[in-house]
Design a protein around this motif. Structure first.
Motif, PDB file in Angstrom:
ATOM      1  N   ARG A 105     -66.771 -55.692  -4.402  1.00  0.00           N
ATOM      2  CA  ARG A 105     -68.028 -54.987  -4.120  1.00  0.00           C
ATOM      3  C   ARG A 105     -67.775 -53.512  -3.823  1.00  0.00           C
ATOM      4  N   ALA A 108     -67.333 -51.967  -7.149  1.00  0.00           N
ATOM      5  CA  ALA A 108     -68.625 -51.904  -7.835  1.00  0.00           C
ATOM      6  C   ALA A 108     -69.471 -50.752  -7.314  1.00  0.00           C
ATOM      7  N   ILE A 195     -77.497 -50.258  -4.409  1.00  0.00           N
ATOM      8  CA  ILE A 195     -76.410 -51.216  -4.181  1.00  0.00           C
ATOM      9  C   ILE A 195     -76.725 -52.195  -3.050  1.00  0.00           C
ATOM     10  N   ASN A 196     -77.906 -52.050  -2.418  1.00  0.00           N
ATOM     11  CA  ASN A 196     -78.336 -52.956  -1.347  1.00  0.00           C
ATOM     12  C   ASN A 196     -77.310 -52.958  -0.212  1.00  0.00           C
ATOM     13  N   THR A 221     -72.371 -55.243   0.074  1.00  0.00           N
ATOM     14  CA  THR A 221     -73.346 -54.673  -0.844  1.00  0.00           C
ATOM     15  C   THR A 221     -73.639 -55.667  -1.965  1.00  0.00           C
ATOM     16  N   PHE A 222     -74.677 -55.381  -2.742  1.00  0.00           N
ATOM     17  CA  PHE A 222     -75.014 -56.109  -3.967  1.00  0.00           C
ATOM     18  C   PHE A 222     -75.488 -57.546  -3.740  1.00  0.00           C
ATOM     19  N   LEU A 265     -69.726 -53.842 -14.107  1.00  0.00           N
ATOM     20  CA  LEU A 265     -70.060 -54.580 -12.888  1.00  0.00           C
ATOM     21  C   LEU A 265     -69.839 -56.081 -13.065  1.00  0.00           C
ATOM     22  N   ILE A 269     -68.849 -58.342  -9.719  1.00  0.00           N
ATOM     23  CA  ILE A 269     -69.860 -59.103  -8.982  1.00  0.00           C
ATOM     24  C   ILE A 269     -70.477 -60.119  -9.934  1.00  0.00           C
ATOM     25  N   GLU A 273     -76.112 -60.905  -9.319  1.00  0.00           N
ATOM     26  CA  GLU A 273     -76.077 -59.666  -8.541  1.00  0.00           C
ATOM     27  C   GLU A 273     -76.262 -58.439  -9.431  1.00  0.00           C
ATOM     28  N   VAL A 274     -75.735 -58.498 -10.648  1.00  0.00           N
ATOM     29  CA  VAL A 274     -75.967 -57.405 -11.595  1.00  0.00           C
ATOM     30  C   VAL A 274     -77.450 -57.321 -11.935  1.00  0.00           C
ATOM     31  N   THR A 277     -79.404 -55.857  -9.110  1.00  0.00           N
ATOM     32  CA  THR A 277     -79.226 -54.409  -9.055  1.00  0.00           C
ATOM     33  C   THR A 277     -80.167 -53.720 -10.037  1.00  0.00           C
TER      34      THR A 277
END
Length: 305
Positions: A105, A108, A195-196, A221-222, A265, A269, A273-274, A277
């Motif tokens: 992460r 990423a 990226i949360n 993240t993510f 990515l 991840i 998750e991609v 995003t």
């Protein structure tokens, strides 16, 4: 309103790095301290190549880090740099992130930062090292660069500042926590939404030479669920800048299935998750505004600095 009480940014370490990693902090060394191939698509030259291909030597442990973080030097082709190496073996389990995924992460987050063109995350790669696979990130020397965070008496942030919220600073005393109305921070606030980022603390803001500002520590993240926790709420509800809208449009294209960023990515991840995003980028573009705290998750990390 009284003058701001400065909250100095913290570097990667809180004090001198001791000689040698702490005993028992991570499992014993792997077969070699030399680099293995980086899994992320690192540029063919520059700091990322040095981090990915260089010989990694551990110099000490960063003791205030929540996971095992080692201060190292990396040497390759006559070049040397300082770096931070966080082995997967030293990651503490978290209830809301799968075990062994924090290093990926972090890489990423760098990939997304590079795709924005803003360069807000230090060069970061995933590689083998003396304690196995881990994240390796260029060390950033912090330089004095004005005030990014401050505490003020009163209820107004004042010129040049954005309010975050009230903070307890002593018995029966509160103060307003504020951050600078700084374009670099505003870009970082946008990146954190994309990226949360569940942990944007003040100590993760590193002003560097040449007026650069970096954000570090992007292990949490993510996530597919909304977990944004940050100090950078000062622009909540305000329109995005034209620059941010342009950057987000390019990110959306790069995150389409088969797009350049989506492909990179996918090595770091999960596919869900991609996709999450890409959805966050789309939501930002649709609203045209910085998001506001949702209320279902603590909006500010603890401790905040």
């Amino acid at each position: 309103m009284s003058a701001p009480e400065r909250i100095p940014p913290r570097g990667v370490t809180a004090g001198p790095v001791p000689a040698g990693p702490a005993a028992g902090s991570v499992p014993g060394p792997g077969p070699s301290a030399a680099a293995g191939p980086a899994r992320s698509a690192a540029p063919s030259a520059g700091p990322a190549e040095l981090l990915a291909k260089g010989e990694l030597t551990v110099r000490g442990r960063i003791r205030d880090a929540s996971n095992a973080a080692l201060f190292c030097t990396v040497t390759y082709d006559g070049r040397e740099a300082s770096c931070v190496y966080k082995p997967v073996a030293g990651e503490r389990p978290l209830w809301d992130f799968p075990d062994g995924t924090l290093a990926g992460r972090e890489v990423a987050a760098w990939e997304v930062s590079e795709a924005t063109g803003w360069g807000l995350v230090p060069p970061t790669v995933l590689r083998d090292g003396p304690y196995g696979e881990g994240m390796c990130q260029l060390w950033i020397d912090v330089v004095p660069d004005g005030e990014l965070l401050a505490l003020v008496d009163g209820e107004e942030a004042g010129p040049g500042w954005k309010a975050i919220g009230l903070a307890e600073v002593g018995e029966d005393r509160t103060a307003l926590l504020v951050h600078a109305d700084d374009e670099r921070l505003r870009r970082l606030a946008v990146l954190d939404v994309v990226i949360n980022n569940a942990d944007r603390k003040g100590g993760h803001l590193l002003p560097a030479a040449g007026g650069r500002l970096y954000g570090i520590d992007h292990g949490v993240t993510f996530n597919v669920e909304d977990k944004l926790r940050t100090l950078l709420w000062g622009w909540a509800g305000e329109p995005l800048t034209a620059e941010a809208v342009g950057v987000l449009g390019a990110l959306r294209d790069a995150l389409e299935p088969g797009g350049s960023l989506a492909t990179r990515l996918a090595e770091l991840i999960t596919s869900a998750e991609v996709e999450a995003t890409r959805a966050r980028v789309g939501a930002l573009l649709a609203s045209g505004r910085h998001p506001e705290p949702g209320g279902e998750w603590p909006a500010i990390p603890w401790p905040p600095v």
